[in-house]
Write a protein that holds these residues in place. Structure first.
Motif, short mmCIF file in Angstrom:
data_model
loop_
_atom_site.label_atom_id
_atom_site.label_comp_id
_atom_site.label_asym_id
_atom_site.label_seq_id
_atom_site.Cartn_x
_atom_site.Cartn_y
_atom_site.Cartn_z
N ARG A 178 0.84 -1.19 0.00
CA ARG A 178 0.00 0.00 0.00
C ARG A 178 0.87 1.24 0.00
O ARG A 178 1.87 1.33 0.71
CB ARG A 178 -0.91 0.01 1.23
N ALA A 179 0.47 2.22 -0.81
CA ALA A 179 1.21 3.49 -0.87
C ALA A 179 0.95 4.28 0.41
O ALA A 179 -0.16 4.32 0.92
CB ALA A 179 0.78 4.29 -2.09
N LEU A 180 2.01 4.90 0.93
CA LEU A 180 1.86 5.71 2.13
C LEU A 180 1.17 7.01 1.79
O LEU A 180 1.31 7.54 0.68
CB LEU A 180 3.24 5.99 2.74
N PRO A 181 0.41 7.58 2.72
CA PRO A 181 -0.20 8.88 2.49
C PRO A 181 0.85 9.95 2.18
O PRO A 181 1.99 9.86 2.66
CB PRO A 181 -0.91 9.18 3.83
N GLN A 185 4.84 10.41 3.52
CA GLN A 185 5.99 10.40 2.62
C GLN A 185 6.82 11.67 2.78
O GLN A 185 8.07 11.62 2.79
CB GLN A 185 5.52 10.25 1.17
N ALA A 186 6.17 12.83 2.91
CA ALA A 186 6.88 14.09 3.08
C ALA A 186 7.68 14.10 4.38
O ALA A 186 8.82 14.55 4.43
CB ALA A 186 5.90 15.26 3.04
#
Length: 217
Positions: A178-181, A185-186
């Motif tokens: 799953r892609a991180l929010p 990520q920032a």
């Protein structure tokens, strides 16, 4: 020659069971889909539990049939049920005015009840299986409460079927990591160690002004 009445008895019993315990009488695929519907104001349904076109038509037909069975009993059906109970529980002699008022009280109490639930209530009372005092005819409120209890599963089942038909199908989440929010990520990007480059072999972050140890908080 086969007796037609003997053939009708099992069918009537099956129909009674389907109305009194509709969820138990439902096919497994319908039970699974109903249990997957969310409790949100706008119901949602996982794609894995979505109805096929054939199943959807079946549910719509079930809703329509339930709606027909839940229609209010006619005045004639109310009168017949009251007469059956009155004959089974003889009351004290009443004056004409009192007898009419008594009958009217039952008609008012039973206004709007479905005929199948009323018929089942009368059947249970006459068999002594209604959980009421067997010595006396139920009062109007007692009879109404019994009929409402018997019709509640069918009413609730119809609501559930309509929610199933109205539910928004949610697509399945694709397999894999799953892609991180974006905000996570920032944060991870800002916290990553500075790479060592030519002119900055130690990887020190020179964008932050240097402060002596005693000046640091």
């Amino acid at each position: 020659m086969t007796d037609g009445t003997a053939l009708q008895a099992p069918r009537q019993a099956d129909q009674r069971a389907a109305l009194l315990e509709p969820l138990s009488a439902s096919p497994q695929w319908l039970k699974s889909s109903l249990s997957a519907v969310s409790a949100d104001f706008r119901p949602k349904l996982p794609e894995a539990s979505a109805l096929t076109e054939s199943q959807r038509r079946t549910v719509m037909e079930m809703c329509s049939r339930l709606g027909g069975h839940l229609r209010p009993a006619s005045d004639e059906e109310l009168g017949v049920s009251f007469a059956m109970l009155q004959s089974a529980f003889p009351a004290a002699n009443l004056a004409d005015g009192e007898a009419r008022a008594n009958a009217r009280a039952y008609m008012v109490a039973l206004e709007g009840v479905p005929s199948f639930a009323l018929a089942e209530a009368v059947r249970l009372i006459l068999r002594g299986e209604a959980g009421l005092d067997r010595r006396f005819m139920p009062t109007p409120p007692e009879l109404r409460a019994l009929v409402d209890r018997l019709s509640l599963p069918a009413r609730a089942h119809r609501v559930q079927l309509r929610r199933l038909l109205e539910a928004e199908v949610e697509p399945a989440v694709p397999a894999g990591p799953r892609a991180l929010p974006p905000e996570v990520q920032a944060f991870l990007g800002s916290a990553a160690p500075r790479s060592r480059r030519r002119g900055n072999p130690t990887g020190v972050d020179h964008s932050v002004p240097y402060r002596a140890a005693e000046e640091r908080p």
